[in-house]
Design an enzyme around this catalytic site. Structure first.
Site, PDB file in Angstrom:
ATOM      1  CD  GLU A  63      -3.898  -2.548   7.340  1.00  0.00           C
ATOM      2  OE1 GLU A  63      -2.747  -2.743   6.964  1.00  0.00           O
ATOM      3  OE2 GLU A  63      -4.556  -1.548   7.030  1.00  0.00           O
ATOM      4  N   GLY A  91       1.799   2.486  10.712  1.00  0.00           N
ATOM      5  CA  GLY A  91       2.725   3.605  10.561  1.00  0.00           C
ATOM      6  C   GLY A  91       3.355   4.066  11.862  1.00  0.00           C
ATOM      7  CD  GLU A 149      -3.439   5.663   6.406  1.00  0.00           C
ATOM      8  OE1 GLU A 149      -3.382   5.698   5.168  1.00  0.00           O
ATOM      9  OE2 GLU A 149      -2.505   5.252   7.126  1.00  0.00           O
ATOM     10  CE  LYS A 198      -0.009   3.665   4.611  1.00  0.00           C
ATOM     11  NZ  LYS A 198      -0.298   3.847   6.008  1.00  0.00           N
ATOM     12  CG  HIS A 250      -6.175   1.837   4.847  1.00  0.00           C
ATOM     13  ND1 HIS A 250      -5.799   2.810   5.742  1.00  0.00           N
ATOM     14  CD2 HIS A 250      -5.094   1.016   4.716  1.00  0.00           C
ATOM     15  CE1 HIS A 250      -4.542   2.595   6.124  1.00  0.00           C
ATOM     16  NE2 HIS A 250      -4.094   1.503   5.513  1.00  0.00           N
ATOM     17  CG  ASN A 291      -1.770   1.233   1.323  1.00  0.00           C
ATOM     18  OD1 ASN A 291      -1.899   1.969   0.345  1.00  0.00           O
ATOM     19  ND2 ASN A 291      -2.371   1.464   2.476  1.00  0.00           N
ATOM     20  CB  SER A 343       4.654  -1.434  12.185  1.00  0.00           C
ATOM     21  OG  SER A 343       4.214  -0.099  12.346  1.00  0.00           O
TER      22      SER A 343
HETATM   23  C1  PEP Z   1      -1.102   0.267   5.890  1.00  0.00           C
HETATM   24  O1  PEP Z   1      -1.052   1.356   5.359  1.00  0.00           O
HETATM   25  O2  PEP Z   1      -2.055  -0.465   5.652  1.00  0.00           O
HETATM   26  C2  PEP Z   1      -0.017  -0.141   6.799  1.00  0.00           C
HETATM   27  C3  PEP Z   1      -0.113  -1.295   7.382  1.00  0.00           C
HETATM   28  O3  PEP Z   1       1.034   0.743   6.950  1.00  0.00           O
HETATM   29  P1  PEP Z   1       2.419   0.446   7.725  1.00  0.00           P
HETATM   30  O4  PEP Z   1       2.958  -0.857   7.189  1.00  0.00           O
HETATM   31  O5  PEP Z   1       3.278   1.613   7.392  1.00  0.00           O
HETATM   32  O6  PEP Z   1       2.098   0.337   9.181  1.00  0.00           O
END
Ligand code: PEP
Length: 247
Positions: A161, A167, A97, A13, A95, A11, A203
């Site tokens: 998630e 992040g 976000e 973003k 997601h 992803n 992460s």
């Molecule tokens: C994500 O954007 O779905 C995500 C898991 O980001 P990160 O790996 O940076 O935590």
């Protein structure tokens, strides 16, 4: 033992596609970790502006979101039908976000999933609790509520998630993640339990991917930050291939 094929989803973003992902379309595929692999699935989720160049480079692509309605007065949005039209095979739905910054509700996410399925795109549906919800002991209830809204009898992928791990550099431990994945699997209709892939996201990095991917109910990863660094993503792909080869 891995009974489901691993899926590693990058992803990106609101970031440009890494240059390395766009080269070697016809050359040495081993130099580009984002290319399709024989033993695991690798899918990239660029901005809509980079969809075409990623497809031209031979990558399997998905969109980061899509509107449930086919067309209409939705300024700035792009419909599932339009995404399918440009060649997207996958789409992220819900997601955190999008849920947080764009006010997407469980019902909105479910409508997107249905629209994606109607377009024969494969939805990767994100669910997960916030830190506050976890600290109050509500993590499982939140995940159950988010799941309940979805057409779980359909061929979809779930991405667990935990919002507090996205992040932030804080990863759920392999044990925590496995526990939640097992719960999610138990809540799927019986005939979907063995088939549905459940990804972990939050992460995931080169140094924790292998342990996470070894868990029996973790069928891949949704990777943000680390997927923007080709060397790190290559290590994660390598971990996925190793776990697959051993099973
Ligand atoms: C994500 O954007 O779905 C995500 C898991 O980001 P990160 O790996 O940076 O935590």
């Amino acid at each position: 033992m891995k009974s489901r094929r691993l899926l590693l989803a990058a992803n990106w973003k609101m970031n440009a596609a890494p240059k390395q992902a766009l080269v070697n379309a016809h050359g040495d595929r081993s130099l580009n970790p984002y290319h399709p692999h024989s033993d695991i699935d690798v899918v990239v989720f660029p901005t809509v502006l980079d969809l075409r160049s990623c497809m031209d480079a031979g990558l399997v692509v998905g969109a980061q979101c899509g509107h449930a309605e086919a067309l209409g007065a939705h300024t700035g949005d792009i419909s599932m039908a339009m995404l399918k039209g440009v060649g997207c095979r996958y789409v992220l739905c819900g997601h955190s976000e999008r849920r947080t910054h764009h006010g997407e509700t469980d019902a909105d996410v479910a409508a997107q999933v249905v629209a994606a399925l109607e377009q024969k795109m494969h939805p990767v549906v994100c669910i997960g609790e916030t830190l506050e919800e976890r600290e109050k002991g509500h993590a499982e209830d939140v995940v159950k509520r988010q799941l309940k809204a979805l057409p779980l009898e359909s061929d979809i992928t779930i991405a667990y998630e935990p919002v507090w791990a996205i992040g932030t550099g804080k990863t759920a431990s392999a044990k925590q993640a496995q526990g939640m994945h097992a719960l999610i699997r138990s809540l799927l209709p019986e005939d979907r339990q063995e088939k549905t892939r459940i990804l972990y996201g939050g992460s995931v990095k080169a140094d924790n991917a292998e342990e996470l991917l070894r868990q029996p109910d973790i069928d891949g990863a949704l990777i943000g930050g680390a997927s923007l660094k080709p060397e790190d993503f290559a290590q994660i792909v390598k971990a996925g291939e190793m776990v697959t080869a051993e099973s």
